[in-house]
Each structure stands twice: as C-alpha cells, then as structure tokens.
Design an enzyme around this catalytic site. Structure first.
Site, PDB file in Angstrom:
ATOM      1  N   HIS A  41      -1.527   7.831   7.192  1.00 16.91           N
ATOM      2  CA  HIS A  41      -0.564   8.637   6.419  1.00 16.91           C
ATOM      3  C   HIS A  41      -1.207   9.937   5.941  1.00 16.91           C
ATOM      4  O   HIS A  41      -0.586  10.999   5.988  1.00 16.91           O
ATOM      5  CB  HIS A  41      -0.082   7.864   5.183  1.00 16.91           C
ATOM      6  CG  HIS A  41       1.048   6.926   5.454  1.00 16.91           C
ATOM      7  ND1 HIS A  41       2.251   7.337   5.957  1.00 16.91           N
ATOM      8  CD2 HIS A  41       1.163   5.588   5.254  1.00 16.91           C
ATOM      9  CE1 HIS A  41       3.070   6.284   6.072  1.00 16.91           C
ATOM     10  NE2 HIS A  41       2.427   5.213   5.657  1.00 16.91           N
TER      11      HIS A  41
ATOM     12  N   CYS B  27       6.344  -0.295   6.670  1.00 14.46           N
ATOM     13  CA  CYS B  27       5.976   0.945   5.983  1.00 14.46           C
ATOM     14  C   CYS B  27       7.110   1.343   5.053  1.00 14.46           C
ATOM     15  O   CYS B  27       8.273   1.349   5.467  1.00 14.46           O
ATOM     16  CB  CYS B  27       5.738   2.037   7.023  1.00 14.46           C
ATOM     17  SG  CYS B  27       5.265   3.599   6.288  1.00 14.46           S
ATOM     18  N   LEU B  28       6.781   1.688   3.808  1.00  9.65           N
ATOM     19  CA  LEU B  28       7.818   2.058   2.840  1.00  9.65           C
ATOM     20  C   LEU B  28       8.551   3.337   3.263  1.00  9.65           C
ATOM     21  O   LEU B  28       9.673   3.570   2.824  1.00  9.65           O
ATOM     22  CB  LEU B  28       7.209   2.244   1.446  1.00  9.65           C
ATOM     23  CG  LEU B  28       6.661   0.964   0.791  1.00  9.65           C
ATOM     24  CD1 LEU B  28       5.983   1.292  -0.530  1.00  9.65           C
ATOM     25  CD2 LEU B  28       7.765  -0.078   0.579  1.00  9.65           C
TER      26      LEU B  28
ATOM     27  N   HIS C 267      -3.830   1.920   8.205  1.00  6.25           N
ATOM     28  CA  HIS C 267      -2.426   2.367   8.157  1.00  6.25           C
ATOM     29  C   HIS C 267      -2.276   3.487   7.119  1.00  6.25           C
ATOM     30  O   HIS C 267      -1.653   4.520   7.391  1.00  6.25           O
ATOM     31  CB  HIS C 267      -1.546   1.163   7.789  1.00  6.25           C
ATOM     32  CG  HIS C 267      -0.099   1.474   7.548  1.00  6.25           C
ATOM     33  ND1 HIS C 267       0.912   0.915   8.294  1.00  6.25           N
ATOM     34  CD2 HIS C 267       0.524   2.267   6.636  1.00  6.25           C
ATOM     35  CE1 HIS C 267       2.082   1.370   7.858  1.00  6.25           C
ATOM     36  NE2 HIS C 267       1.872   2.182   6.841  1.00  6.25           N
ATOM     37  N   GLU C 268      -2.865   3.280   5.939  1.00  8.74           N
ATOM     38  CA  GLU C 268      -2.714   4.268   4.857  1.00  8.74           C
ATOM     39  C   GLU C 268      -3.488   5.554   5.147  1.00  8.74           C
ATOM     40  O   GLU C 268      -3.006   6.651   4.829  1.00  8.74           O
ATOM     41  CB  GLU C 268      -3.149   3.674   3.515  1.00  8.74           C
ATOM     42  CG  GLU C 268      -2.389   2.424   3.067  1.00  8.74           C
ATOM     43  CD  GLU C 268      -0.875   2.573   3.045  1.00  8.74           C
ATOM     44  OE1 GLU C 268      -0.373   3.709   2.924  1.00  8.74           O
ATOM     45  OE2 GLU C 268      -0.182   1.541   3.169  1.00  8.74           O
TER      46      GLU C 268
ATOM     47  N   GLN D 123       3.120   9.966   1.046  1.00  9.80           N
ATOM     48  CA  GLN D 123       4.455   9.361   1.046  1.00  9.80           C
ATOM     49  C   GLN D 123       5.277   9.731  -0.186  1.00  9.80           C
ATOM     50  O   GLN D 123       6.490   9.538  -0.198  1.00  9.80           O
ATOM     51  CB  GLN D 123       4.350   7.834   1.127  1.00  9.80           C
ATOM     52  CG  GLN D 123       3.806   7.337   2.458  1.00  9.80           C
ATOM     53  CD  GLN D 123       3.647   5.833   2.440  1.00  9.80           C
ATOM     54  OE1 GLN D 123       2.609   5.333   2.010  1.00  9.80           O
ATOM     55  NE2 GLN D 123       4.659   5.115   2.887  1.00  9.80           N
TER      56      GLN D 123
ATOM     57  N   GLY E 163       0.835  -1.195   0.000  1.00  8.16           N
ATOM     58  CA  GLY E 163       0.000   0.000   0.000  1.00  8.16           C
ATOM     59  C   GLY E 163       0.866   1.239   0.000  1.00  8.16           C
ATOM     60  O   GLY E 163       2.019   1.204   0.445  1.00  8.16           O
TER      61      GLY E 163
HETATM   62 NI    NI Z   1       3.116   3.254   5.564  1.00 11.28          NI
END
Ligand code: NI
Length: 167
Positions: A140, A94-95, A136-137, A52, A47
């Site tokens: 962000h 998480c990226l 989670h997203e 991000q 995701g």
């Molecule tokens: Ni993330």
C-alpha cells in the site's frame, strides 16, 4: 480522542501515491497512529496503511490478535526476503477493496526493519500471518494493491463493481 478516518476505496487514484519516509516523530504522528487504529478496529480490519486514509507517509497499524487487544505500529517498515523461503498462501482481503478476497502467495521468511513512535529502530524475523500481512501493507505504501496480482480481466470486474457500489 482518536477519530475515525475515511478509507479510500479502489480504484481511487490516491491509493496509487507512493508514501514518504517519516522523519518527524512528534505528537501528530502519534495522533495519526491512534486515529488509524480506531479506523482499523471499527472496520474490523487486521491492518491499515496510512495511504488508505489519504496520508501519504510510511506508517502501518496492525492487530493480528483474536482478542483485538494487541495494537502494533510500524513506521518506515522495510523487509528483505531471507534465503530458504517458501511461498506462503493466504486468502487476503483489503479494507480498500470491500467484498474482494483472493489467495495470494508471498515469501514466508523475511527480516523486517521498522521504527516505533519514538524513532527507535527494531529488527525482527516475524513468523506466520505477520509476514504476509506486513508485505500487503508495505505494498500500500508503494501504491500497490492486491488486485495488481490478478488478471486484468478480473481486476476490471472488481473495478466496475466497486465504482457502482461506492458512487
Ligand atoms: Ni489492504
């Protein structure tokens, strides 16, 4: 052609910006979605939120399939926790926080509302991984990160390590 975008790394302050609601469903939104999908696939993520990649609009892309052939796009997503929920534990990554994984608990029963690229509204009660992943997203988009759920001491350790690794 979709292009790969740069992913912001914690503690980059731009990850703390609150994303704006999307009101224009045009070609540039479709292009950004495609660029984000390409970026997510190349980074082996499941995701990615627009925040991000330094676009502060309420857009999320996701693919939870094993085959990596089921791209999903969520525009202006919101959720409500439903009665009778339990806390579902899942080891998240998480990226924007490479090398860091942590088991977090999130409500397992939600009603999710979002729009698609044409602006059409959808409502669903997802199950399993999608439920925690979308939370989670959406965090962000609100400038919130996984590390906000852990102790300040641990968070400082992650911050120092990433500042050193990604100078
Ligand atoms: Ni993330």
């Amino acid at each position: 052609m979709a292009k790969k975008l740069d992913i912001l790394i914690f503690p980059d302050p731009r990850l703390r910006k609150k994303a704006e609601k999307i009101t224009k469903f045009d070609k540039s939104l479709e292009n950004l979605s495609n660029d984000m999908l390409k970026t997510m696939y190349e980074a082996n993520g499941i995701g990615l939120a627009a925040t991000q990649v330094d676009h502060h609009v309420r857009l999320i892309v996701m693919d939870l399939s094993e085959e990596r052939n089921d791209p999903k796009i969520f525009i202006n997503p919101t959720f409500e926790v439903l009665k009778g929920y339990k806390m579902y534990e899942f080891e998240e990554g998480c990226l924007s926080i490479p090398g860091f994984n942590e088991t977090l608990a999130r409500p397992d029963k939600i009603e999710l509302t979002w729009q698609d690229l044409r602006g059409k509204t959808h409502v669903d009660k997802p199950e399993g991984l999608l439920t925690v992943c979308i939370q989670h997203e959406i965090d962000h988009l609100d400038g919130k990160l996984m590390v906000d759920y852990i102790s300040a001491l641990k968070r400082d350790r992650v911050r120092s390590k990433l500042l050193k690794d990604f100078k």
